[in-house]
Motif scaffolding. Structure first.
Motif, short mmCIF file in Angstrom:
data_model
loop_
_atom_site.label_atom_id
_atom_site.label_comp_id
_atom_site.label_asym_id
_atom_site.label_seq_id
_atom_site.Cartn_x
_atom_site.Cartn_y
_atom_site.Cartn_z
N GLU A 81 -4.53 3.18 -7.21
CA GLU A 81 -5.91 2.69 -7.06
C GLU A 81 -6.33 2.56 -5.60
O GLU A 81 -7.54 2.51 -5.30
CB GLU A 81 -6.06 1.33 -7.77
N ASN A 135 -8.90 5.16 -4.58
CA ASN A 135 -10.17 5.30 -5.32
C ASN A 135 -11.37 5.40 -4.39
O ASN A 135 -12.35 6.09 -4.69
CB ASN A 135 -10.36 4.11 -6.26
N LYS A 136 -11.29 4.74 -3.23
CA LYS A 136 -12.45 4.71 -2.33
C LYS A 136 -12.80 6.09 -1.77
O LYS A 136 -13.92 6.30 -1.30
CB LYS A 136 -12.22 3.73 -1.20
N LYS A 156 0.85 -1.19 0.00
CA LYS A 156 0.00 0.00 0.00
C LYS A 156 0.88 1.24 0.00
O LYS A 156 2.03 1.20 0.45
CB LYS A 156 -0.93 0.01 1.21
N VAL A 170 -2.14 11.93 -11.50
CA VAL A 170 -1.26 10.77 -11.34
C VAL A 170 0.14 11.11 -11.83
O VAL A 170 0.32 11.60 -12.95
CB VAL A 170 -1.79 9.54 -12.11
N GLN A 183 -12.90 8.80 -3.55
CA GLN A 183 -13.63 9.50 -4.61
C GLN A 183 -13.25 10.98 -4.70
O GLN A 183 -14.11 11.86 -4.74
CB GLN A 183 -15.15 9.34 -4.41
N GLN A 237 0.68 2.49 -6.44
CA GLN A 237 -0.61 1.89 -6.12
C GLN A 237 -1.72 2.94 -6.00
O GLN A 237 -2.46 3.01 -5.02
CB GLN A 237 -0.50 1.06 -4.84
N THR A 294 -8.14 13.24 -8.78
CA THR A 294 -6.78 12.73 -8.62
C THR A 294 -5.94 12.94 -9.87
O THR A 294 -6.35 12.58 -10.97
CB THR A 294 -6.81 11.22 -8.27
#
Length: 253
Positions: A61, A64-65, A24, A72, A67, A59, A70
């Protein structure tokens, strides 16, 4: 004038945290039961900043939770914090923005003080930094860097310090950048050779700006924040500071 925005730089892995970041990103590291990023989101929102963006990389992704809008940094593994900041150019060019590192946790009152700074470029300065560094390190000079300011204006930052007299505070990884100041900063960054830009860290950039005559205001605070860089930091904060995932908790009591 539009409301102030915020961007959290969460692209790095944080390899010095070892197994904590094996699967993570560093800002998802758990501190006192709560991921670092959630400490930041809560503090920013309590300070009245609702429009929060991320610059992700390693990582990506995992975020994503939340919301959140973002950006990159696809080159996170071979670039530094400044490259991540450049990824947020569409935001920074249009709005006054609080910039937060992703590996810190802080009280909302610190963000409120930073918001109130009238300068185009401001950074927070922990005047009580030595208390925290004494908890983290046997010898604070093993990690602490030079920090000099005069009448609330930064004069020097980031060089290896040889004695405590060279350290008048601690840069915390929190900045406020106006859209106008960002456009000047971006012009400087884009003038650099690609290799230099890729390796540029934030304190080096701040020193560049000082050299070029850019005013950098320092906003003084006294504690109320932590930096997570090593596994021992987490243990220290949870046991010695008894840090709790309560955003109103007074960390110095």
């Amino acid at each position: 004038m539009s409301k102030m925005k915020a961007v959290i730089l969460v692209a790095g892995r944080g390899s010095r945290l070892g197994e904590f970041t094996a699967n993570k990103p560093k800002p998802m590291t758990i501190l006192a039961g709560t991921p670092l990023i959630e400490w930041q989101l809560q503090a920013l929102k309590q300070a009245g900043i609702e429009d929060i963006h991320l610059v992700a990389g390693y990582q990506a992704e995992a975020f994503n939770k939340y919301q959140l809008p973002t950006f990159v940094n696809d080159n996170w593994f071979s670039s530094n914090m400044v490259s991540s900041l450049l990824c947020a150019d569409p935001l920074l060019s249009e709005h006054d923005t609080i910039v937060s590192y992703g590996d810190i946790a802080y009280h909302s009152s610190i963000i409120a003080k930073l918001k109130a700074s009238p300068s185009g470029l401001s950074i927070t300065n922990d005047k009580s930094w030595l208390d925290l560094w004494n908890l983290r390190f046997e010898n604070p000079l093993d990690d602490a860097e030079e920090f000099k300011c005069i009448n609330g204006h930064l004069q020097a930052i980031g060089k290896k310090a040889t004695n405590l007299s060279e350290i008048e505070g601690q840069y915390m990884g929190l900045l406020k950048i106006s859209a106008e100041s960002w456009r000047e900063i971006k012009t400087h960054l884009l003038s650099l050779p690609s290799k230099e830009l890729q390796s540029k860290d934030m304190t080096s950039l701040l020193n560049d700006l000082i050299t070029s005559g850019h005013n950098i205001a320092t906003v003084d605070v006294n504690g109320g924040w932590v930096e997570v860089d090593l596994p021992s930091d987490i243990i220290c904060y949870e046991t010695q500071l008894k840090l709790q995932s309560d955003w109103a908790h007074d960390w110095r009591e």
